[in-house]
Motif scaffolding. Structure first.
Motif, PDB file in Angstrom:
ATOM      1  N   LEU A  52     -50.641 -24.827 -49.865  1.00 40.11           N
ATOM      2  CA  LEU A  52     -51.032 -23.501 -49.677  1.00 40.11           C
ATOM      3  C   LEU A  52     -51.823 -22.917 -50.909  1.00 40.11           C
ATOM      4  O   LEU A  52     -52.739 -22.481 -50.841  1.00 40.11           O
ATOM      5  CB  LEU A  52     -49.931 -22.550 -49.281  1.00 40.11           C
ATOM      6  N   ALA A  53     -51.222 -23.122 -52.072  1.00 40.58           N
ATOM      7  CA  ALA A  53     -51.768 -22.694 -53.408  1.00 40.58           C
ATOM      8  C   ALA A  53     -53.139 -23.266 -53.652  1.00 40.58           C
ATOM      9  O   ALA A  53     -54.086 -22.695 -53.934  1.00 40.58           O
ATOM     10  CB  ALA A  53     -50.808 -22.802 -54.621  1.00 40.58           C
ATOM     11  N   ASP A  54     -53.274 -24.500 -53.402  1.00 41.53           N
ATOM     12  CA  ASP A  54     -54.469 -25.038 -53.670  1.00 41.53           C
ATOM     13  C   ASP A  54     -55.430 -24.645 -52.726  1.00 41.53           C
ATOM     14  O   ASP A  54     -56.629 -24.461 -53.038  1.00 41.53           O
ATOM     15  CB  ASP A  54     -54.433 -26.709 -53.453  1.00 41.53           C
ATOM     16  N   ASP A  55     -55.136 -24.788 -51.326  1.00 42.61           N
ATOM     17  CA  ASP A  55     -56.057 -24.349 -50.517  1.00 42.61           C
ATOM     18  C   ASP A  55     -56.649 -22.626 -50.543  1.00 42.61           C
ATOM     19  O   ASP A  55     -57.715 -22.320 -50.408  1.00 42.61           O
ATOM     20  CB  ASP A  55     -55.488 -24.472 -48.817  1.00 42.61           C
ATOM     21  N   PHE A  56     -55.518 -21.989 -50.908  1.00 46.29           N
ATOM     22  CA  PHE A  56     -55.911 -20.426 -51.170  1.00 46.29           C
ATOM     23  C   PHE A  56     -57.025 -20.243 -52.183  1.00 46.29           C
ATOM     24  O   PHE A  56     -58.024 -19.521 -52.275  1.00 46.29           O
ATOM     25  CB  PHE A  56     -54.706 -19.654 -51.607  1.00 46.29           C
ATOM     26  N   LYS A  57     -56.674 -21.165 -53.525  1.00 40.77           N
ATOM     27  CA  LYS A  57     -57.569 -21.113 -54.602  1.00 40.77           C
ATOM     28  C   LYS A  57     -59.067 -21.547 -54.285  1.00 40.77           C
ATOM     29  O   LYS A  57     -59.842 -21.012 -54.579  1.00 40.77           O
ATOM     30  CB  LYS A  57     -57.128 -21.946 -55.767  1.00 40.77           C
ATOM     31  N   LYS A  58     -58.892 -22.535 -53.504  1.00 39.94           N
ATOM     32  CA  LYS A  58     -60.468 -23.225 -53.004  1.00 39.94           C
ATOM     33  C   LYS A  58     -61.340 -22.166 -51.989  1.00 39.94           C
ATOM     34  O   LYS A  58     -62.377 -21.980 -52.318  1.00 39.94           O
ATOM     35  CB  LYS A  58     -60.091 -24.278 -52.026  1.00 39.94           C
ATOM     36  N   GLN A  59     -60.397 -21.414 -51.203  1.00 35.32           N
ATOM     37  CA  GLN A  59     -60.845 -20.297 -50.412  1.00 35.32           C
ATOM     38  C   GLN A  59     -61.512 -18.908 -51.308  1.00 35.32           C
ATOM     39  O   GLN A  59     -62.328 -18.441 -50.981  1.00 35.32           O
ATOM     40  CB  GLN A  59     -60.295 -20.179 -49.354  1.00 35.32           C
ATOM     41  N   THR A  60     -60.535 -18.681 -52.140  1.00 30.79           N
ATOM     42  CA  THR A  60     -60.851 -17.254 -52.813  1.00 30.79           C
ATOM     43  C   THR A  60     -61.097 -17.390 -54.265  1.00 30.79           C
ATOM     44  O   THR A  60     -61.440 -16.597 -55.008  1.00 30.79           O
ATOM     45  CB  THR A  60     -59.427 -16.576 -52.643  1.00 30.79           C
ATOM     46  N   GLY A  61     -60.815 -18.473 -55.079  1.00 29.61           N
ATOM     47  CA  GLY A  61     -60.870 -18.521 -56.338  1.00 29.61           C
ATOM     48  C   GLY A  61     -59.940 -18.163 -57.147  1.00 29.61           C
ATOM     49  O   GLY A  61     -59.753 -17.929 -58.537  1.00 29.61           O
ATOM     50  N   VAL A  62     -58.908 -17.602 -56.586  1.00 32.36           N
ATOM     51  CA  VAL A  62     -57.533 -17.006 -57.333  1.00 32.36           C
ATOM     52  C   VAL A  62     -56.523 -18.062 -57.353  1.00 32.36           C
ATOM     53  O   VAL A  62     -56.142 -18.659 -56.291  1.00 32.36           O
ATOM     54  CB  VAL A  62     -56.953 -15.966 -56.365  1.00 32.36           C
ATOM     55  N   ASP A  67     -55.037  -9.255 -53.781  1.00 34.26           N
ATOM     56  CA  ASP A  67     -54.636 -10.801 -53.440  1.00 34.26           C
ATOM     57  C   ASP A  67     -53.286 -11.211 -52.931  1.00 34.26           C
ATOM     58  O   ASP A  67     -53.642 -12.183 -52.247  1.00 34.26           O
ATOM     59  CB  ASP A  67     -54.799 -11.317 -54.902  1.00 34.26           C
ATOM     60  N   ALA A  68     -52.470 -10.330 -52.999  1.00 38.95           N
ATOM     61  CA  ALA A  68     -51.334 -10.665 -52.239  1.00 38.95           C
ATOM     62  C   ALA A  68     -51.460 -10.694 -50.963  1.00 38.95           C
ATOM     63  O   ALA A  68     -51.087 -11.391 -50.107  1.00 38.95           O
ATOM     64  CB  ALA A  68     -50.021 -10.013 -52.907  1.00 38.95           C
ATOM     65  N   LYS A  69     -52.049  -9.599 -50.472  1.00 35.73           N
ATOM     66  CA  LYS A  69     -52.384  -9.572 -48.936  1.00 35.73           C
ATOM     67  C   LYS A  69     -53.236 -10.706 -48.336  1.00 35.73           C
ATOM     68  O   LYS A  69     -53.287 -11.206 -47.528  1.00 35.73           O
ATOM     69  CB  LYS A  69     -53.145  -8.038 -48.681  1.00 35.73           C
ATOM     70  N   ARG A  70     -54.316 -11.066 -49.312  1.00 37.51           N
ATOM     71  CA  ARG A  70     -55.090 -12.064 -48.903  1.00 37.51           C
ATOM     72  C   ARG A  70     -54.257 -13.335 -48.786  1.00 37.51           C
ATOM     73  O   ARG A  70     -54.737 -14.333 -48.019  1.00 37.51           O
ATOM     74  CB  ARG A  70     -56.413 -12.198 -49.972  1.00 37.51           C
ATOM     75  N   VAL A  74     -51.746 -17.614 -45.432  1.00 34.54           N
ATOM     76  CA  VAL A  74     -50.660 -18.365 -44.631  1.00 34.54           C
ATOM     77  C   VAL A  74     -50.659 -18.178 -43.279  1.00 34.54           C
ATOM     78  O   VAL A  74     -50.163 -19.319 -42.549  1.00 34.54           O
ATOM     79  CB  VAL A  74     -49.418 -17.904 -45.382  1.00 34.54           C
ATOM     80  N   LEU A  75     -50.921 -17.188 -42.747  1.00 32.55           N
ATOM     81  CA  LEU A  75     -50.905 -16.843 -41.397  1.00 32.55           C
ATOM     82  C   LEU A  75     -52.004 -17.200 -40.546  1.00 32.55           C
ATOM     83  O   LEU A  75     -52.106 -16.943 -39.355  1.00 32.55           O
ATOM     84  CB  LEU A  75     -50.535 -15.071 -41.133  1.00 32.55           C
TER      85      LEU A  75
END
Length: 321
Positions: free
Chosen positions: A39-49, A254-257, A262-263
Motif C-alpha cells: 500500500l505504501a509503495d502504491d500510494f507513493k507511485k500514485q501521489t509522490g508521498v 495526505d492522510a485523507k488521501r 486504501v478504500l
C-alpha cells in the motif's frame, strides 16, 4: 563569491531534502507487513508521498501511541481492534473524516473518524495431519482428544483475540466462562500474539488454534500447509480493522488521501490479496465473506466498556500476569 556558491547550492539541496522528508506520511499499523508495504509503495507511485511505517501487533501500536501522547509522531493508525478506534475517538484524538470511497463499507464498520481497512473472522485453525478429529465448533477443542494440543493468542497482546473473548462473553454469558474453564482444564495454552499461537500448529507440535486470525491461516493453507480454517457453527466474531487519522497529524490532507487510496479499487484489491475480507462489499474476495460466516451479534457500547475487567478475569483464570 565563487567559493560560496557550492555552499549555497548544498544548503538549497538540503532544504529541498528536508522538505521532502517533512512530507512523508507516518503510518502505525497492526496487520500484514506485506500489505502495508504494498500500500505504501502504491500510494507513493500514485501521489509522490512517501510513507514511513511502524508495524507491530495492536498492543505495541497502542502502547507507542500512548508513549508519544505529548509529542505524536503518527499520522494514520491501522489497528486490529475496533475498540482502539472507539477509545481514541472518545478521547478526542481522531480527525473526523468520511472518505467518499467508504460508501460500500457496511455501516457497522465505519464511524465519524474511523473506517475499516478490511475485516477478519476469528476461526479454528486445525492441522489436518494432527491425528485429532476435525473440530466443528469451539467446544470441540475442550474434548480429551485435544488435551494439551490447543493454543490461543493472548487477548492482552492480540486485539482480535480480545474481540473474540468479548464477543463470546456477550453472546453466551456464563456459558462462555464454562467453555474457557473447560479449555483451561484441557491445558489450552495462551501463546503470545497471533504468530506465536499459529506457528506450533503449522509445525505439528500443536493441533489447533482457538481464535486464529483467519487470513493468516488461509494464506498458509493456500501455500500448501496442512491447515484447515474452520468457522465455528455456533458463530464467531467478524472483526473490523479500523483506519484512523490522528487530529495531531501535520499531514492531514495526505492522510485523507491515504485513507481514500486504501478504500479505492486498487487498495482494496491489495487487501483482498492478503486473504482479508475487503471492507468494501463490492470488491471480490479470495475467501469466505460476511454472508458465508455465522457472526455473533455486534456488541453495544456498554458491553465493550467492560473489556478491561473481562481481560483481567481471563488472565486470572489462565494464571497469567
Amino acid at each position: 563569491m565563487m567559493k560560496i556558491k557550492p555552499l549555497i547550492g548544498a544548503l538549497a539541496f538540503g532544504a529541498l531534502l528536508a522538505a521532502g522528508q517533512a512530507q512523508a506520511l507516518t503510518v502505525y499499523t497492526a496487520g500484514p507487513a506485506g500489505l502495508i508495504k504494498q500500500l505504501a509503495d502504491d500510494f507513493k507511485k500514485q501521489t509522490g508521498v512517501s510513507v514511513d511505517v511502524f508495524q507491530a501487533d495492536t498492543g505495541k501500536v497502542m502502547a507507542r501511541l500512548e508513549a508519544e501522547a505529548s509529542n505524536p509522531k503518527a499520522d494514520v493508525v491501522i489497528s486490529a481492534s475496533w475498540d482502539s478506534a472507539l477509545d481514541l475517538h472518545k478521547r478526542g484524538w481522531l480527525l473526523a473524516y468520511a472518505s467518499p470511497n467508504a460508501a460500500k463499507v457496511p455501516a457497522e464498520y465505519k464511524g465519524p473518524s474511523y473506517v475499516a481497512q478490511g475485516l477478519s473472522a476469528l476461526a479454528i485453525a486445525w492441522n489436518t495431519k494432527s491425528g485429532t478429529p476435525r473440530p466443528a465448533d469451539w467446544a470441540d477443542l475442550a474434548k480429551p482428544e485435544f488435551k494439551g494440543l490447543v493454543n490461543m493468542p493472548d487477548p492482552a497482546q492480540s486485539g482480535t483475540a480480545l474481540e473474540l473473548l468479548s464477543g463470546l462473553q456477550s453472546a453466551r454469558g456464563a456459558d462462555a466462562w464454562r467453555l474457557f474453564a473447560d479449555l483451561k482444564r484441557n491445558d489450552m495454552a495462551i501463546a503470545g500474539a497471533n504468530a506465536q499461537a499459529m506457528n506450533p500448529v503449522l509445525q505439528g507440535a500443536k493441533a489447533a488454534v482457538f481464535g486464529a486470525v483467519d487470513y493468516v491461516a488461509l494464506e498458509n493453507q493456500a501455500k500448501g500447509e496442512s491447515i484447515e480454517v474452520i468457522f465455528p457453527a455456533s458463530g464467531t466474531v467478524i472483526a473490523g480493522r479500523p483506519m484512523m487519522i490522528l487530529k495531531s497529524s501535520r499531514q492531514q490532507q495526505d492522510a485523507k488521501r491515504f485513507i481514500d487510496f486504501v478504500l479505492s479499487d486498487a487498495g482494496q484489491a491489495r487487501v483482498a490479496a492478503t486473504y482479508l475480507i475487503p471492507a468494501r462489499q463490492d470488491v471480490q474476495a479470495k475467501r469466505p465473506v460476511i454472508k458465508d460466516i455465522k457472526a455473533l451479534p455486534m456488541e453495544n457500547e456498554a458491553q465493550r466498556a467492560g473489556r478491561q475487567a473481562l481481560l483481567e478475569r481471563f488472565t486470572t483464570l489462565f494464571g497469567r500476569k
